[in-house]
Design a protein around this motif. Structure first.
Motif, PDB file in Angstrom:
ATOM      1  N   UNK A 140       0.730  -1.329   0.066  1.00  9.14           N
ATOM      2  CA  UNK A 140      -0.180   0.134  -0.185  1.00  9.14           C
ATOM      3  C   UNK A 140       0.951   1.250   0.026  1.00  9.14           C
ATOM      4  N   UNK A 141       1.813   1.352   1.061  1.00 12.00           N
ATOM      5  CA  UNK A 141       2.671   2.602   0.965  1.00 12.00           C
ATOM      6  C   UNK A 141       2.033   4.000   1.321  1.00 12.00           C
ATOM      7  N   UNK A 142       0.787   3.781   1.627  1.00 13.02           N
ATOM      8  CA  UNK A 142       0.207   4.955   2.214  1.00 13.02           C
ATOM      9  C   UNK A 142      -0.100   6.047   1.232  1.00 13.02           C
ATOM     10  N   UNK A 143      -0.167   7.031   1.575  1.00 11.47           N
ATOM     11  CA  UNK A 143      -0.559   8.090   0.588  1.00 11.47           C
ATOM     12  C   UNK A 143       0.489   8.585  -0.325  1.00 11.47           C
ATOM     13  N   UNK A 144       1.779   8.140  -0.215  1.00 15.44           N
ATOM     14  CA  UNK A 144       3.120   8.278  -0.894  1.00 15.44           C
ATOM     15  C   UNK A 144       3.162   7.290  -2.220  1.00 15.44           C
ATOM     16  N   UNK A 245      -7.895   1.091   1.359  1.00 16.01           N
ATOM     17  CA  UNK A 245      -9.218   2.247   1.334  1.00 16.01           C
ATOM     18  C   UNK A 245      -8.536   3.230   1.863  1.00 16.01           C
ATOM     19  N   UNK A 246      -8.894   4.353   1.122  1.00 12.49           N
ATOM     20  CA  UNK A 246      -8.607   5.786   1.313  1.00 12.49           C
ATOM     21  C   UNK A 246      -9.042   6.274   2.747  1.00 12.49           C
ATOM     22  N   UNK A 247      -8.148   6.874   3.479  1.00 15.00           N
ATOM     23  CA  UNK A 247      -8.346   7.706   4.638  1.00 15.00           C
ATOM     24  C   UNK A 247      -9.208   8.888   4.440  1.00 15.00           C
ATOM     25  N   UNK A 248      -9.991   9.238   5.612  1.00 15.86           N
ATOM     26  CA  UNK A 248     -10.648  10.589   5.265  1.00 15.86           C
ATOM     27  C   UNK A 248      -9.733  11.952   4.705  1.00 15.86           C
ATOM     28  N   UNK A 249     -10.005  12.562   3.711  1.00 14.27           N
ATOM     29  CA  UNK A 249      -9.313  13.550   3.278  1.00 14.27           C
ATOM     30  C   UNK A 249      -8.632  13.116   2.053  1.00 14.27           C
ATOM     31  N   UNK A 250      -8.651  11.813   1.772  1.00 16.31           N
ATOM     32  CA  UNK A 250      -7.727  11.425   0.827  1.00 16.31           C
ATOM     33  C   UNK A 250      -8.450  12.130  -0.874  1.00 16.31           C
TER      34      UNK A 250
END
Length: 250
Positions: A140-144, A245-250
């Motif tokens: 996943x790597x998070x938002x990066x 899944x996206x976190x709030x604010x993605x």
């Protein structure tokens, strides 16, 4: 397929699992060997990468180049995941999900570390334990990391590093990979690889040669073959999808 619908397709996928796990000539086991055509399932028509009409997955996948033996407490060892777009369209937001299955089912997330290379750097894979006692490693790597992009008819190689802790259980392990295309809060199952079979050995155990290639022949037990299909049916890939899944604010 839509991961949130996987549980509803349990019966269909379980039947397909029997075909996938049956030993056949040229089966994609060992350290890769080429993507195996997927069985024609009703859900496969919903794959969003490609024209949606082909029976095979739109992304071919192969694990290759890994060692036959990992030493507990040893340095990370490298292997590669090849992704091939078999369609005439661009495929984006592709996230591999690796399923690690050991024979004794005693492997835990704390026993290993997995990292993968992607545009922007090297990221740790998120590790979870499924209700079937497999280890699920989500790229996943998070938002990066928005996922890999593979152009029409193109290919891409993902470098993966894997290491085991000093207290990791020893024995044989099989790694299978599924490919998930993230779509907002959900995802489509768009590819899978054959199994990469290797041994985890104690650092002081000389019974295994560390320089040999990973096993490429059949075994008397095939606990890892088809693990990706079984997990999709049983909800394991749903666990992986939650990590994407996206976190709030993605």
């Amino acid at each position: 397929m839509r991961l949130r619908k996987a549980l509803a397709l349990t019966a269909v996928l379980t039947a397909a699992l029997a075909a996938v796990t049956a030993p056949t000539a040229g089966a994609d086991i060992g350290n890769g060997g080429g993507a195996r055509p997927a069985p024609a399932l009703p859900s496969r028509a919903q794959a969003s990468c490609g024209d949606g009409k082909a029976a095979a997955f739109p992304i071919g996948a192969r694990i290759r180049g890994g060692p036959a033996v990992y030493r507990t407490g040893g340095e990370p060892q490298t292997w590669y995941l090849d992704l091939t777009n078999t369609t005439n369209s661009r495929c984006t937001a592709i996230h591999p999900v690796v399923v690690l299955t050991d024979q004794a089912r005693t492997l835990r997330p704390a026993h290993l570390r997995m990292e993968f290379d992607a545009p922007g750097g090297t990221f740790p894979a998120s590790l979870e334990r499924s209700d079937r006692d497999e280890i699920i490693a989500v790229f996943d790597g998070g938002d990066a990391f928005p996922g890999y992009t593979v152009g029409p008819g193109g290919s891409l190689t993902v470098k993966v590093a894997l290491a085991f802790a000093p207290d990791a259980p020893t024995g044989e392990v099989v790694a299978d990979a599924a490919l998930v295309q993230r779509k907002g809060d959900d995802g489509d199952w768009v590819g899978e690889s054959g199994g990469y079979r290797f041994t985890v050995a104690d650092d002081e155990d000389d019974a295994y040669g560390g320089g040999s290639l990973a096993h490429t022949g059949p075994r008397e037990w095939a606990y890892g073959a088809g693990a990706v299909t079984a997990l999709a049916a049983g909800g394991g890939l749903l666990l992986g999808a939650r990590r994407l899944r996206r976190t709030p604010g993605d």
